[in-house]
Scaffold this active site. Structure first.
Site, mmCIF file in Angstrom:
data_model
loop_
_atom_site.group_PDB
_atom_site.id
_atom_site.type_symbol
_atom_site.label_atom_id
_atom_site.label_comp_id
_atom_site.label_asym_id
_atom_site.label_seq_id
_atom_site.Cartn_x
_atom_site.Cartn_y
_atom_site.Cartn_z
ATOM 1 N N LYS A 36 43.767 -52.177 33.211
ATOM 2 C CA LYS A 36 43.553 -52.423 31.767
ATOM 3 C C LYS A 36 45.072 -52.440 31.300
ATOM 4 C CE LYS A 36 42.599 -47.563 32.142
ATOM 5 N NZ LYS A 36 41.883 -47.928 33.394
ATOM 6 N N LYS B 141 42.370 -50.137 26.365
ATOM 7 C CA LYS B 141 40.795 -51.052 26.403
ATOM 8 C C LYS B 141 40.621 -51.717 25.124
ATOM 9 C CE LYS B 141 39.652 -47.228 29.705
ATOM 10 N NZ LYS B 141 39.348 -45.728 29.625
ATOM 11 N N GLY C 264 35.380 -43.084 37.284
ATOM 12 C CA GLY C 264 34.670 -42.488 38.563
ATOM 13 C C GLY C 264 34.379 -43.700 39.489
ATOM 14 N N GLY D 248 34.863 -48.426 32.607
ATOM 15 C CA GLY D 248 34.250 -48.099 33.704
ATOM 16 C C GLY D 248 33.038 -49.048 33.928
ATOM 17 N N GLU E 158 36.031 -56.666 34.347
ATOM 18 C CA GLU E 158 34.965 -55.781 33.930
ATOM 19 C C GLU E 158 35.229 -54.399 34.083
ATOM 20 O OE1 GLU E 158 32.319 -55.135 31.698
ATOM 21 O OE2 GLU E 158 31.401 -56.800 32.374
ATOM 22 N N ARG F 31 49.194 -47.941 50.112
ATOM 23 C CA ARG F 31 50.563 -47.459 50.441
ATOM 24 C C ARG F 31 50.591 -46.724 51.631
ATOM 25 N NH1 ARG F 31 52.274 -45.545 44.698
ATOM 26 N NH2 ARG F 31 50.864 -44.048 45.248
HETATM 27 N N1 HSE Z 1 41.116 -41.903 32.365
HETATM 28 C C1 HSE Z 1 40.277 -42.471 31.703
HETATM 29 C C2 HSE Z 1 39.324 -41.635 31.186
HETATM 30 C C3 HSE Z 1 39.408 -43.460 32.623
HETATM 31 O O1 HSE Z 1 39.513 -40.445 31.004
HETATM 32 O O2 HSE Z 1 38.287 -42.162 30.333
HETATM 33 C C4 HSE Z 1 40.098 -44.493 33.114
HETATM 34 O O3 HSE Z 1 40.282 -45.456 32.000
#
Ligand code: HSE
Length: 445
Positions: free
Chosen positions: A112, A212, A309, A141, A136, A51
């Protein structure tokens, strides 16, 4: 000067330069050479899009062709693969992914929400166009769970997939456990330290885990992705009293996502659950994620690792890119999208299991008898019942007859959720409790 790629290079466009996007650029800069050796061809980022072009990201972006519009990048002749790291179920992310597929580009996404809402349709389009749709990074993560389910377990029937799919919630529950502090206080502290989002509703409310889970369900059972049917309960109502009682009874409380194939359909549920504290899953603390699978041939297994992360998520994005570079193509949801079965929902009221119940009961004659009789009416058998003093210490069940509310904790034998809910509704109506009952499902691992 912009990057030029050799004839056999795989050319990448990255849309979204937040934590993960910048992580991907750093990873490619650090490991690009070894990745080329491992895949047999260079993987080269050629175009980027975000952006705000002027924002300082601590990276030299001058080598890349800049696009203001992700749809333009998605269609660009300068790329073979569109990497979508924008996020959001609709809007620019969806527009750009659809445009990339239409243009015959492979797509890699960490999104997701997009997959949970539009996964089957996007998979069908990718298959029609003969391109990859890899994701993936969208589930847990850095844990390579999608690859395991898509490829390594292709010869198995999966009966259950479950786990800790949200690091923020697990972090909060872990700290409540370790410090005996209430939910709101730990959440505020986590936000102040930058561990929880300013608007944490998606994480603590269970919706991130549900996104997820709906993807894992489709991979496990060959069904269309069905996010709207996931039963979702967050961790907001968990109290230190629950955590303390769970500990005394041999449990830890975890926010679990569970997809289970039952005789009446598939259960998809995200909720706080009691798990025996000697199990591996109970030991998974902090922001760590854990995904477990019960498979008929390979048996039960568990993957534990970093669920969020820059580096872990970039690692998953790059593993998808490596597959595309090698020509390793698998249907996005393991079987062709047109063959995905409609999702058959098992109603939550048909769920069977043990329950932890905490009641705040007026300590007066007849209260226990009334509660016990409501349980009996529903055919619910109690495994244990404990009256606790307000201060938290445990008491035998005899009460002092003073009438003040006192916490009572019960563990039931296996029963049906419908019976449990009916019993609790009746108990609340009878007026022997001064607050809505707490009910936490016990998950046998
Ligand atoms: N916010 C998510 C968590 C990570 O706390 O696991 C990204 O899906």
């Amino acid at each position: 000067m912009t990057v030029t790629a050799s004839a056999n290079a795989l050319r990448i466009g990255v849309a979204g330069l937040g934590t993960v996007g910048c992580g991907v650029l750093r990873l490619m800069a650090r490991h690009g050479d070894v990745l080329a050796q491992r895949t047999g061809r260079p993987i080269v980022v050629t175009g980027i899009c975000a952006r705000d072009r002027r924002k300082d990201r601590g990276l030299d972006l001058h080598r890349f062709q800049w696009f203001d519009d992700p749809v333009e990048l998605a269609r660009s002749d300068a790329i073979d693969v569109f990497v979508e790291l924008i996020g959001g179920e609709n809007g620019p992310a969806r527009d750009a992914v659809e445009a990339a597929l239409e243009a015959g580009k492979h797509v890699v996404t960490a999104n997701k929400a997009l997959l949970a809402h539009h996964g089957a349709a996007l998979a069908a389009r990718a298959e029609e166009k003969g391109v990859a749709l890899n994701f993936e990074a969208a589930v847990a993560g850095g844990i390579p769970i999608v690859k395991v389910m898509r490829e390594s377990l292709a010869g198995n029937d999966i009966t259950r997939v479950y786990g800790i799919l949200n690091g923020t919630s697990n972090y909060i529950l872990s700290r409540m456990q370790q410090e005996g502090r209430p939910f709101a206080e730990v959440l505020a502290d986590a936000q102040a330290r930058g561990y929880a989002e300013a608007d944490p509703a998606f994480d603590i409310g269970g919706f991130d885990a549900a996104h997820k889970l709906s993807i894992l369900t489709s991979l496990a059972f060959g069904t269309q992705v069905s996010f709207d049917t996931v039963y979702v309960e967050g961790i907001e109502r968990i109290t230190p009293a629950d955590i303390e009682a769970a500990d005394e009874l041999g449990y830890r409380i975890k926010l679990l996502g569970v997809a289970l194939n039952t005789d009446s359909g598939i259960e998809q549920r995200v909720h706080p659950a009691m798990v025996a504290k000697h199990t591996a899953l109970a030991q998974v603390d902090g922001v760590t994620n854990c995904v477990a699978i019960d498979a008929d041939q390979a048996g039960s297994m568990m993957l534990i690792g970093r669920g969020a992360g820059a580096e872990p998520t970039a690692s998953s994005v790059v593993s998808d890119l490596a597959d595309i570079a090698r020509g390793n193509r698998v249907a996005p949801f393991l079987i062709p999208a047109r063959n995905l079965k409609p999702y058959t929902r098992a109603q939550m009221r048909a769920h069977e299991g043990g329950y932890y119940i905490r009641l705040s009961v007026y300590d007066r004659p007849g209260a226990f008898a009334a509660i016990a009789s409501r349980m009996a009416e529903q055919g619910i058998s109690l495994e244990s019942i404990v009256q606790r003093r307000k201060g938290g210490a445990r008491d035998a069940v005899h009460g002092d007859g003073q009438g003040a509310p006192t916490p009572v904790v019960m563990i039931t034998h296996r029963t049906m959720e419908d019976s449990m809910r009916k019993a609790l509704e009746a108990i609340e109506k009878d007026g022997h409790v001064d607050a809505p009952p707490q009910m936490i499902r016990i998950e046998r691992l």
